[in-house]
Design a protein around this motif. Structure first.
Motif, PDB file in Angstrom:
ATOM      1  N   CYS A  24      35.375  36.945  27.916  1.00 40.61           N
ATOM      2  CA  CYS A  24      35.782  37.971  29.142  1.00 40.61           C
ATOM      3  C   CYS A  24      35.325  39.486  28.681  1.00 40.61           C
ATOM      4  O   CYS A  24      36.459  39.705  27.542  1.00 40.61           O
ATOM      5  CB  CYS A  24      37.509  37.153  29.183  1.00 40.61           C
ATOM      6  SG  CYS A  24      38.681  37.451  30.307  1.00 40.61           S
ATOM      7  N   PRO A  27      39.359  45.569  32.085  1.00 39.75           N
ATOM      8  CA  PRO A  27      38.986  46.712  32.496  1.00 39.75           C
ATOM      9  C   PRO A  27      38.888  47.855  31.396  1.00 39.75           C
ATOM     10  O   PRO A  27      38.128  48.597  31.064  1.00 39.75           O
ATOM     11  CB  PRO A  27      39.639  46.531  33.252  1.00 39.75           C
ATOM     12  CG  PRO A  27      40.676  44.745  33.636  1.00 39.75           C
ATOM     13  CD  PRO A  27      40.165  44.572  32.624  1.00 39.75           C
ATOM     14  N   SER A  48      25.671  41.049  32.536  1.00 41.17           N
ATOM     15  CA  SER A  48      25.530  39.975  33.608  1.00 41.17           C
ATOM     16  C   SER A  48      27.123  39.663  32.966  1.00 41.17           C
ATOM     17  O   SER A  48      27.659  39.683  33.595  1.00 41.17           O
ATOM     18  CB  SER A  48      24.836  38.370  32.703  1.00 41.17           C
ATOM     19  OG  SER A  48      24.795  38.510  31.458  1.00 41.17           O
ATOM     20  N   TYR A  49      28.021  40.406  31.465  1.00 39.52           N
ATOM     21  CA  TYR A  49      28.781  40.693  31.666  1.00 39.52           C
ATOM     22  C   TYR A  49      29.982  41.753  31.629  1.00 39.52           C
ATOM     23  O   TYR A  49      31.236  41.220  32.474  1.00 39.52           O
ATOM     24  CB  TYR A  49      29.014  40.672  29.890  1.00 39.52           C
ATOM     25  CG  TYR A  49      28.587  39.497  29.059  1.00 39.52           C
ATOM     26  CD1 TYR A  49      29.727  38.724  28.718  1.00 39.52           C
ATOM     27  CD2 TYR A  49      27.008  40.093  28.340  1.00 39.52           C
ATOM     28  CE1 TYR A  49      28.616  37.872  28.222  1.00 39.52           C
ATOM     29  CE2 TYR A  49      26.645  39.129  27.640  1.00 39.52           C
ATOM     30  CZ  TYR A  49      27.864  38.071  27.217  1.00 39.52           C
ATOM     31  OH  TYR A  49      26.878  36.871  26.898  1.00 39.52           O
ATOM     32  N   MET A  50      28.854  42.955  32.543  1.00 38.22           N
ATOM     33  CA  MET A  50      29.640  43.605  33.272  1.00 38.22           C
ATOM     34  C   MET A  50      29.309  43.788  34.780  1.00 38.22           C
ATOM     35  O   MET A  50      29.904  45.237  35.705  1.00 38.22           O
ATOM     36  CB  MET A  50      29.636  44.662  32.468  1.00 38.22           C
ATOM     37  CG  MET A  50      30.390  44.576  31.113  1.00 38.22           C
ATOM     38  SD  MET A  50      30.827  45.891  29.787  1.00 38.22           S
ATOM     39  CE  MET A  50      28.708  46.546  29.811  1.00 38.22           C
ATOM     40  N   GLU A  51      28.625  43.058  35.608  1.00 33.11           N
ATOM     41  CA  GLU A  51      28.149  43.592  36.340  1.00 33.11           C
ATOM     42  C   GLU A  51      29.403  43.261  37.437  1.00 33.11           C
ATOM     43  O   GLU A  51      29.026  43.877  39.120  1.00 33.11           O
ATOM     44  CB  GLU A  51      26.750  42.437  37.386  1.00 33.11           C
ATOM     45  CG  GLU A  51      27.449  41.111  37.235  1.00 33.11           C
ATOM     46  CD  GLU A  51      26.498  40.024  37.431  1.00 33.11           C
ATOM     47  OE1 GLU A  51      25.412  39.981  37.587  1.00 33.11           O
ATOM     48  OE2 GLU A  51      26.063  38.759  37.428  1.00 33.11           O
ATOM     49  N   SER A  52      30.330  42.932  37.373  1.00 35.08           N
ATOM     50  CA  SER A  52      30.852  42.827  38.513  1.00 35.08           C
ATOM     51  C   SER A  52      31.894  44.181  38.070  1.00 35.08           C
ATOM     52  O   SER A  52      33.026  44.311  39.007  1.00 35.08           O
ATOM     53  CB  SER A  52      32.061  41.298  37.754  1.00 35.08           C
ATOM     54  OG  SER A  52      33.201  41.878  37.059  1.00 35.08           O
ATOM     55  N   TYR A  53      31.964  45.076  37.192  1.00 29.30           N
ATOM     56  CA  TYR A  53      32.509  46.215  37.274  1.00 29.30           C
ATOM     57  C   TYR A  53      31.406  46.948  37.616  1.00 29.30           C
ATOM     58  O   TYR A  53      30.924  47.726  37.059  1.00 29.30           O
ATOM     59  CB  TYR A  53      32.865  46.052  36.156  1.00 29.30           C
ATOM     60  CG  TYR A  53      34.174  46.136  35.126  1.00 29.30           C
ATOM     61  CD1 TYR A  53      35.635  45.925  35.619  1.00 29.30           C
ATOM     62  CD2 TYR A  53      33.790  44.493  34.783  1.00 29.30           C
ATOM     63  CE1 TYR A  53      36.504  44.845  35.019  1.00 29.30           C
ATOM     64  CE2 TYR A  53      34.701  43.774  34.010  1.00 29.30           C
ATOM     65  CZ  TYR A  53      35.669  44.064  34.068  1.00 29.30           C
ATOM     66  OH  TYR A  53      36.689  43.161  33.715  1.00 29.30           O
ATOM     67  N   PRO A  54      31.611  47.933  39.183  1.00 23.95           N
ATOM     68  CA  PRO A  54      31.077  48.786  39.742  1.00 23.95           C
ATOM     69  C   PRO A  54      30.409  49.706  38.713  1.00 23.95           C
ATOM     70  O   PRO A  54      30.050  50.397  39.190  1.00 23.95           O
ATOM     71  CB  PRO A  54      31.623  48.726  41.021  1.00 23.95           C
ATOM     72  CG  PRO A  54      32.391  47.703  41.458  1.00 23.95           C
ATOM     73  CD  PRO A  54      32.966  47.735  39.499  1.00 23.95           C
ATOM     74  N   VAL A  57      27.457  49.282  36.719  1.00 19.57           N
ATOM     75  CA  VAL A  57      26.766  48.890  37.127  1.00 19.57           C
ATOM     76  C   VAL A  57      25.647  50.048  37.210  1.00 19.57           C
ATOM     77  O   VAL A  57      24.171  49.876  36.353  1.00 19.57           O
ATOM     78  CB  VAL A  57      26.792  48.084  38.282  1.00 19.57           C
ATOM     79  CG1 VAL A  57      25.178  47.610  38.663  1.00 19.57           C
ATOM     80  CG2 VAL A  57      27.518  47.031  38.196  1.00 19.57           C
TER      81      VAL A  57
END
Length: 398
Positions: A24, A27, A48-54, A57
């Motif tokens: 996990c 932020p 893949s671990y951080m693609e949810s953090y714009p 990216v």
């Protein structure tokens, strides 16, 4: 070791783990992990671990695309160069590059920098040099003690790539016995070539035990320079996990003891085992180093940049010294004189003249290539020597 480093190492360890560890990412950790990924060219493994953090990216995507594009370009360059060797009947060994990348789950995720070929036979080397020059490879005038550098530009794209043509497997050390051992092990008559098929092509590579010994010396040379980052440890881990049954560890231990790098080998093995998932079945009876030494070593690796991005202001040390004084600088200068004048240095009467020329060249390179001063360059040398004390190479011979 700080928590960010530990999490980053767990992410890298997941590259080849059979059962992936669920991680996990908080932020507040993203900027630090992104910095590590960029510095060590490992963005494809962290995406893949951080693609949810714009905010992370774009940088991850850009570096990942660059790494994959460069992989395919170097792969093509390797095929072109090897085809010239094969067509001319020139024996060679492919070092590192796509050979080691093939042990990764996704080879194109492994950053490639240039192409390295080793040709131990002197007559074959001369033939290779002529073939390369006849096909548009341009010799770089820079002096090295173990390879010639060739530059090739693809006519259609204008992109330029570098070939390091090795006549010695690694550079010289001040510890002469280590040089003799390395030269003997990697002589043309001592090795049985191994074939490796990558895609549609088959290449000649080092036998497994010799390959591990080469990787150790390659890492050691970069460590003495100014560090090598996490990539070479990943290479080492994945290669040993894959080729464990083919490696003669008794022979490897003897080589390391004879060349006095056994402590360095122990640190590498145990660091890879503790942090990167090296199998417990790999050299299981090796004496384990203390955890603090491993933590200090891996911390230095993570604080370094990737080996292809180090500052050229650093002066290369050929070994480890207990103290730095005028005699130390003289020893290093004498070695560089021998590198610059491989034939003339055999005449002792010429040494004063050759020393003078070498010193003038050193001052020129310090100003024009390192973009540094003599004072700063020598200070860097002292700093890199202090790092080498951790690994106790050559028993710190002065």
């Amino acid at each position: 070791m700080n928590a960010i480093y530990l999490k980053y190492l767990r992410m890298i360890r997941n590259i080849h783990a059979v059962t992936k560890e669920t991680l996990c990412i908080k932020p507040e950790e993203v900027p630090y992990l992104l910095s590590l990924a960029q510095r060590h060219f490992t963005s494809p493994f962290l995406f893949s671990y951080m693609e949810s953090y714009p905010e992370a990216v774009p940088a991850l995507k850009q570096q990942s695309k660059m790494i994959m594009y460069q992989y395919y370009q170097i792969e093509h360059f390797t095929e072109l160069t090897i085809s010239l060797m094969d067509e001319s009947g020139i024996p060679y060994y492919l070092l590192k590059g796509i050979s080691l990348a093939s042990y990764y789950p996704f080879p194109e995720y492994r950053k490639l920098g240039d192409l390295d070929l080793y040709i131990p036979d002197a007559s074959a080397l001369k033939k290779a040099e002529k073939v390369l020059e006849d096909h548009g490879f341009i010799l770089d005038p820079d002096v090295s003690d173990h390879h010639s550098t060739y530059v090739y530009t693809f006519p259609k794209t204008g992109r330029t790539y570098i070939l390091e043509l090795h006549f010695r497997i690694v550079g010289l050390y001040q510890y002469e016995k280590a040089n003799r051992i390395v030269d003997s092990i990697f002589s043309d008559s001592s090795m049985i070539p191994e074939s490796q098929t990558i895609g549609r092509h088959t290449y000649t590579v080092l036998p497994p035990t010799e390959c591990v010994f080469y990787m150790l010396h390659h890492m050691l040379k970069h460590y003495l320079y100014s560090g090598f980052g996490i990539r070479l440890l990943c290479d080492f881990t994945l290669y040993l996990n894959a080729r464990n049954a083919d490696i003669d560890y008794d022979k490897l231990h003897q080589w390391c003891r004879d060349s006095r790098i056994i402590h360095f080998y122990e640190i590498i093995i145990e660091s890879c085992r503790k942090y990167l998932g090296l199998s417990d079945s790999v050299d299981p009876f090796l004496c384990r180093d203390n955890d603090q030494t491993l933590d200090d070593f891996i911390t230095k690796i993570l604080e370094d940049q990737d080996m292809g991005t180090v500052s050229h202001s650093t002066l290369v040390g050929s070994g480890s010294y207990k103290k730095i004084n005028l005699w130390t600088y003289f020893c290093e200068g004498h070695l560089q004189m021998k590198v610059r004048f491989p034939k003339l240095h055999k005449c002792i009467l010429l040494w004063p003249v050759l020393w003078s020329i070498t010193f003038v060249c050193f001052l020129w390179n310090t100003h024009h290539y390192r973009h540094s001063t003599l004072k700063d360059t020598l200070a860097d040398f002292r700093n890199t020597n202090s790092n080498s004390q951790l690994i106790k190479i050559f028993e710190n011979q002065d």
